[in-house]
Design a protein around this motif. Structure first.
Motif, PDB file in Angstrom:
ATOM      1  N   GLY A  14       0.806  -1.211   0.000  1.00 53.86           N
ATOM      2  CA  GLY A  14       0.000   0.000   0.000  1.00 53.86           C
ATOM      3  C   GLY A  14       0.838   1.259   0.000  1.00 53.86           C
ATOM      4  N   VAL A  15       0.198   2.361   0.300  1.00 53.91           N
ATOM      5  CA  VAL A  15       0.818   3.675   0.246  1.00 53.91           C
ATOM      6  C   VAL A  15       1.832   3.870   1.370  1.00 53.91           C
ATOM      7  CG1 VAL A  15       0.324   6.159   0.314  1.00 53.91           C
ATOM      8  CG2 VAL A  15      -1.276   4.601  -0.788  1.00 53.91           C
ATOM      9  N   PHE A  16       1.562   3.292   2.536  1.00 60.19           N
ATOM     10  CA  PHE A  16       2.379   3.547   3.719  1.00 60.19           C
ATOM     11  C   PHE A  16       3.444   2.480   3.954  1.00 60.19           C
ATOM     12  CE2 PHE A  16      -1.909   5.246   4.552  1.00 60.19           C
ATOM     13  CZ  PHE A  16      -1.576   6.591   4.571  1.00 60.19           C
ATOM     14  N   VAL A  17       3.969   1.863   2.901  1.00 60.37           N
ATOM     15  CA  VAL A  17       4.947   0.784   3.037  1.00 60.37           C
ATOM     16  C   VAL A  17       6.198   1.314   3.727  1.00 60.37           C
ATOM     17  CG1 VAL A  17       6.441  -0.800   1.787  1.00 60.37           C
ATOM     18  CG2 VAL A  17       4.100  -0.470   1.045  1.00 60.37           C
ATOM     19  N   GLY A  18       6.624   0.595   4.764  1.00 61.11           N
ATOM     20  CA  GLY A  18       7.839   0.964   5.483  1.00 61.11           C
ATOM     21  C   GLY A  18       7.657   2.039   6.528  1.00 61.11           C
ATOM     22  N   SER A  19       6.476   2.575   6.674  1.00 58.54           N
ATOM     23  CA  SER A  19       6.265   3.633   7.654  1.00 58.54           C
ATOM     24  C   SER A  19       5.749   3.064   8.968  1.00 58.54           C
ATOM     25  CB  SER A  19       5.268   4.662   7.115  1.00 58.54           C
ATOM     26  OG  SER A  19       3.981   4.103   7.042  1.00 58.54           O
ATOM     27  N   THR A  20       5.830   3.874   9.989  1.00 59.27           N
ATOM     28  CA  THR A  20       5.322   3.483  11.299  1.00 59.27           C
ATOM     29  C   THR A  20       3.804   3.347  11.267  1.00 59.27           C
ATOM     30  OG1 THR A  20       7.141   4.708  12.289  1.00 59.27           O
ATOM     31  CG2 THR A  20       5.353   4.081  13.748  1.00 59.27           C
ATOM     32  N   PHE A  21       3.161   4.179  10.456  1.00 57.69           N
ATOM     33  CA  PHE A  21       1.699   4.134  10.353  1.00 57.69           C
ATOM     34  C   PHE A  21       1.221   2.784   9.821  1.00 57.69           C
ATOM     35  CE2 PHE A  21      -2.317   5.202   8.111  1.00 57.69           C
ATOM     36  CZ  PHE A  21      -3.037   5.572   9.223  1.00 57.69           C
ATOM     37  N   GLN A  22       1.970   2.220   8.879  1.00 57.13           N
ATOM     38  CA  GLN A  22       1.612   0.912   8.329  1.00 57.13           C
ATOM     39  C   GLN A  22       1.694  -0.159   9.405  1.00 57.13           C
ATOM     40  OE1 GLN A  22       4.072  -1.734   7.551  1.00 57.13           O
ATOM     41  NE2 GLN A  22       2.422  -3.054   6.871  1.00 57.13           N
ATOM     42  N   SER A  23       2.722  -0.115  10.225  1.00 56.01           N
ATOM     43  CA  SER A  23       2.842  -1.076  11.323  1.00 56.01           C
ATOM     44  C   SER A  23       1.726  -0.887  12.341  1.00 56.01           C
ATOM     45  CB  SER A  23       4.196  -0.919  12.017  1.00 56.01           C
ATOM     46  OG  SER A  23       5.236  -1.246  11.138  1.00 56.01           O
ATOM     47  N   LEU A  24       1.415   0.360  12.634  1.00 61.35           N
ATOM     48  CA  LEU A  24       0.331   0.624  13.587  1.00 61.35           C
ATOM     49  C   LEU A  24      -1.007   0.102  13.074  1.00 61.35           C
ATOM     50  CD1 LEU A  24       1.186   4.208  14.859  1.00 61.35           C
ATOM     51  CD2 LEU A  24       1.356   2.054  16.112  1.00 61.35           C
ATOM     52  N   LEU A  25      -1.236   0.219  11.769  1.00 60.71           N
ATOM     53  CA  LEU A  25      -2.468  -0.321  11.197  1.00 60.71           C
ATOM     54  C   LEU A  25      -2.528  -1.837  11.355  1.00 60.71           C
ATOM     55  CD1 LEU A  25      -2.896   1.712   7.891  1.00 60.71           C
ATOM     56  CD2 LEU A  25      -4.318   1.816   9.931  1.00 60.71           C
ATOM     57  N   GLY A  26      -1.421  -2.506  11.072  1.00 56.27           N
ATOM     58  CA  GLY A  26      -1.376  -3.959  11.227  1.00 56.27           C
ATOM     59  C   GLY A  26      -1.601  -4.381  12.665  1.00 56.27           C
ATOM     60  N   TYR A  27      -0.893  -3.714  13.596  1.00 57.16           N
ATOM     61  CA  TYR A  27      -1.072  -4.046  15.006  1.00 57.16           C
ATOM     62  C   TYR A  27      -2.466  -3.692  15.502  1.00 57.16           C
ATOM     63  CZ  TYR A  27       3.866  -5.119  15.595  1.00 57.16           C
ATOM     64  OH  TYR A  27       5.094  -5.703  15.502  1.00 57.16           O
ATOM     65  N   GLY A  28      -3.045  -2.634  14.947  1.00 57.76           N
ATOM     66  CA  GLY A  28      -4.410  -2.259  15.322  1.00 57.76           C
ATOM     67  C   GLY A  28      -5.426  -3.313  14.907  1.00 57.76           C
ATOM     68  N   VAL A  29      -5.283  -3.831  13.699  1.00 57.78           N
ATOM     69  CA  VAL A  29      -6.202  -4.882  13.231  1.00 57.78           C
ATOM     70  C   VAL A  29      -6.023  -6.145  14.067  1.00 57.78           C
ATOM     71  CG1 VAL A  29      -6.752  -6.390  11.277  1.00 57.78           C
ATOM     72  CG2 VAL A  29      -6.394  -3.964  10.904  1.00 57.78           C
ATOM     73  N   VAL A  30      -4.779  -6.505  14.369  1.00 50.41           N
ATOM     74  CA  VAL A  30      -4.523  -7.675  15.215  1.00 50.41           C
ATOM     75  C   VAL A  30      -5.117  -7.465  16.606  1.00 50.41           C
ATOM     76  CG1 VAL A  30      -2.701  -8.990  16.375  1.00 50.41           C
ATOM     77  CG2 VAL A  30      -2.497  -8.469  13.956  1.00 50.41           C
ATOM     78  N   GLY A  31      -4.944  -6.279  17.170  1.00 54.15           N
ATOM     79  CA  GLY A  31      -5.484  -5.991  18.497  1.00 54.15           C
ATOM     80  C   GLY A  31      -7.009  -6.062  18.538  1.00 54.15           C
ATOM     81  N   ILE A  32      -7.650  -5.490  17.544  1.00 54.69           N
ATOM     82  CA  ILE A  32      -9.116  -5.541  17.482  1.00 54.69           C
ATOM     83  C   ILE A  32      -9.586  -6.981  17.330  1.00 54.69           C
ATOM     84  CG2 ILE A  32     -11.099  -4.931  16.026  1.00 54.69           C
ATOM     85  CD1 ILE A  32      -9.701  -2.228  15.543  1.00 54.69           C
ATOM     86  N   ALA A  33      -8.905  -7.749  16.490  1.00 57.59           N
ATOM     87  CA  ALA A  33      -9.287  -9.151  16.297  1.00 57.59           C
ATOM     88  C   ALA A  33      -9.127  -9.939  17.588  1.00 57.59           C
ATOM     89  CB  ALA A  33      -8.454  -9.774  15.183  1.00 57.59           C
ATOM     90  N   LEU A  34      -8.042  -9.711  18.321  1.00 51.85           N
ATOM     91  CA  LEU A  34      -7.842 -10.423  19.592  1.00 51.85           C
ATOM     92  C   LEU A  34      -8.905 -10.054  20.619  1.00 51.85           C
ATOM     93  CD1 LEU A  34      -3.959 -10.333  19.958  1.00 51.85           C
ATOM     94  CD2 LEU A  34      -5.411 -12.306  19.463  1.00 51.85           C
ATOM     95  N   ILE A  35      -9.275  -8.785  20.665  1.00 56.23           N
ATOM     96  CA  ILE A  35     -10.335  -8.361  21.593  1.00 56.23           C
ATOM     97  C   ILE A  35     -11.654  -9.039  21.229  1.00 56.23           C
ATOM     98  CG2 ILE A  35     -11.769  -6.376  22.259  1.00 56.23           C
ATOM     99  CD1 ILE A  35      -9.196  -4.683  22.095  1.00 56.23           C
ATOM    100  N   LEU A  36     -11.966  -9.096  19.945  1.00 54.52           N
ATOM    101  CA  LEU A  36     -13.210  -9.749  19.510  1.00 54.52           C
ATOM    102  C   LEU A  36     -13.195 -11.251  19.793  1.00 54.52           C
ATOM    103  CD1 LEU A  36     -13.879  -7.894  16.150  1.00 54.52           C
ATOM    104  CD2 LEU A  36     -15.123  -7.641  18.300  1.00 54.52           C
ATOM    105  N   ILE A  37     -12.033 -11.895  19.629  1.00 50.67           N
ATOM    106  CA  ILE A  37     -11.931 -13.324  19.935  1.00 50.67           C
ATOM    107  C   ILE A  37     -12.159 -13.564  21.415  1.00 50.67           C
ATOM    108  CG2 ILE A  37     -10.283 -15.239  20.098  1.00 50.67           C
ATOM    109  CD1 ILE A  37      -9.165 -14.344  17.391  1.00 50.67           C
ATOM    110  N   VAL A  38     -11.562 -12.724  22.261  1.00 49.04           N
ATOM    111  CA  VAL A  38     -11.732 -12.895  23.712  1.00 49.04           C
ATOM    112  C   VAL A  38     -13.190 -12.644  24.108  1.00 49.04           C
ATOM    113  CG1 VAL A  38     -11.095 -11.895  25.950  1.00 49.04           C
ATOM    114  CG2 VAL A  38      -9.325 -12.428  24.276  1.00 49.04           C
ATOM    115  N   LEU A  39     -13.822 -11.631  23.524  1.00 47.45           N
ATOM    116  CA  LEU A  39     -15.241 -11.378  23.825  1.00 47.45           C
ATOM    117  C   LEU A  39     -16.119 -12.551  23.390  1.00 47.45           C
ATOM    118  CD1 LEU A  39     -15.625  -7.606  22.901  1.00 47.45           C
ATOM    119  CD2 LEU A  39     -15.730  -8.635  25.174  1.00 47.45           C
ATOM    120  N   ASN A  40     -15.824 -13.126  22.241  1.00 45.64           N
ATOM    121  CA  ASN A  40     -16.587 -14.273  21.762  1.00 45.64           C
ATOM    122  C   ASN A  40     -16.369 -15.474  22.679  1.00 45.64           C
ATOM    123  OD1 ASN A  40     -18.416 -15.302  19.861  1.00 45.64           O
ATOM    124  ND2 ASN A  40     -16.772 -16.275  18.729  1.00 45.64           N
ATOM    125  N   LEU A  41     -15.132 -15.645  23.143  1.00 48.74           N
ATOM    126  CA  LEU A  41     -14.828 -16.733  24.080  1.00 48.74           C
ATOM    127  C   LEU A  41     -15.604 -16.549  25.384  1.00 48.74           C
ATOM    128  CD1 LEU A  41     -13.167 -19.224  24.944  1.00 48.74           C
ATOM    129  CD2 LEU A  41     -11.407 -17.629  25.691  1.00 48.74           C
TER     130      LEU A  41
END
Length: 111
Positions: free
Chosen positions: A43-70
């Motif tokens: 994407g546009v933000f390749v190699g930037s900190t923002f790109q990493s934050l987006l990835g970690y944000g999606v992982v964090g949201i997914a983990l929260i949703l998995i724990v809530l479902n559990l």
């Protein structure tokens, strides 16, 4: 055996199981998408900190949703007064299913 199945269908327990499994699969696919974004930046933000934050944000949201479902699944088991071994089995199943889906999804994406 037929009485047990009839009771499950009449009380909508089968629908709850499939809804719960669908939610787990969707959350796990979100987790796989976030992990893929972290490993293969696109994407546009390749190699930037923002790109990493987006990835970690999606992982964090997914983990929260998995724990809530559990927790929702464990709450449903508590209402039905099932033994603690079923709760432990549910947790083990979550870990195994989530890990396998993430690994399979990312291996398909990297081909």
């Amino acid at each position: 055996m037929l009485k047990v199945l009839d009771r499950l269908f009449l009380q909508d327990k089968v629908k709850l199981i499939f809804d719960h499994l669908r939610n787990l699969l969707m959350c796990t696919l979100l987790l796989a998408a976030g992990r893929f974004q972290l490993e293969h930046p696109v994407g546009v933000f390749v190699g930037s900190t923002f790109q990493s934050l987006l990835g970690y944000g999606v992982v964090g949201i997914a983990l929260i949703l998995i724990v809530l479902n559990l927790f929702d699944g464990m709450h449903q088991l508590n209402k039905l007064r099932h033994p603690d071994i079923l709760k432990l089995g549910l947790i083990v199943a979550y870990v195994i299913i989530a890990t396998r889906i993430v690994l399979v999804t990312t291996s398909f994406r990297s081909c």
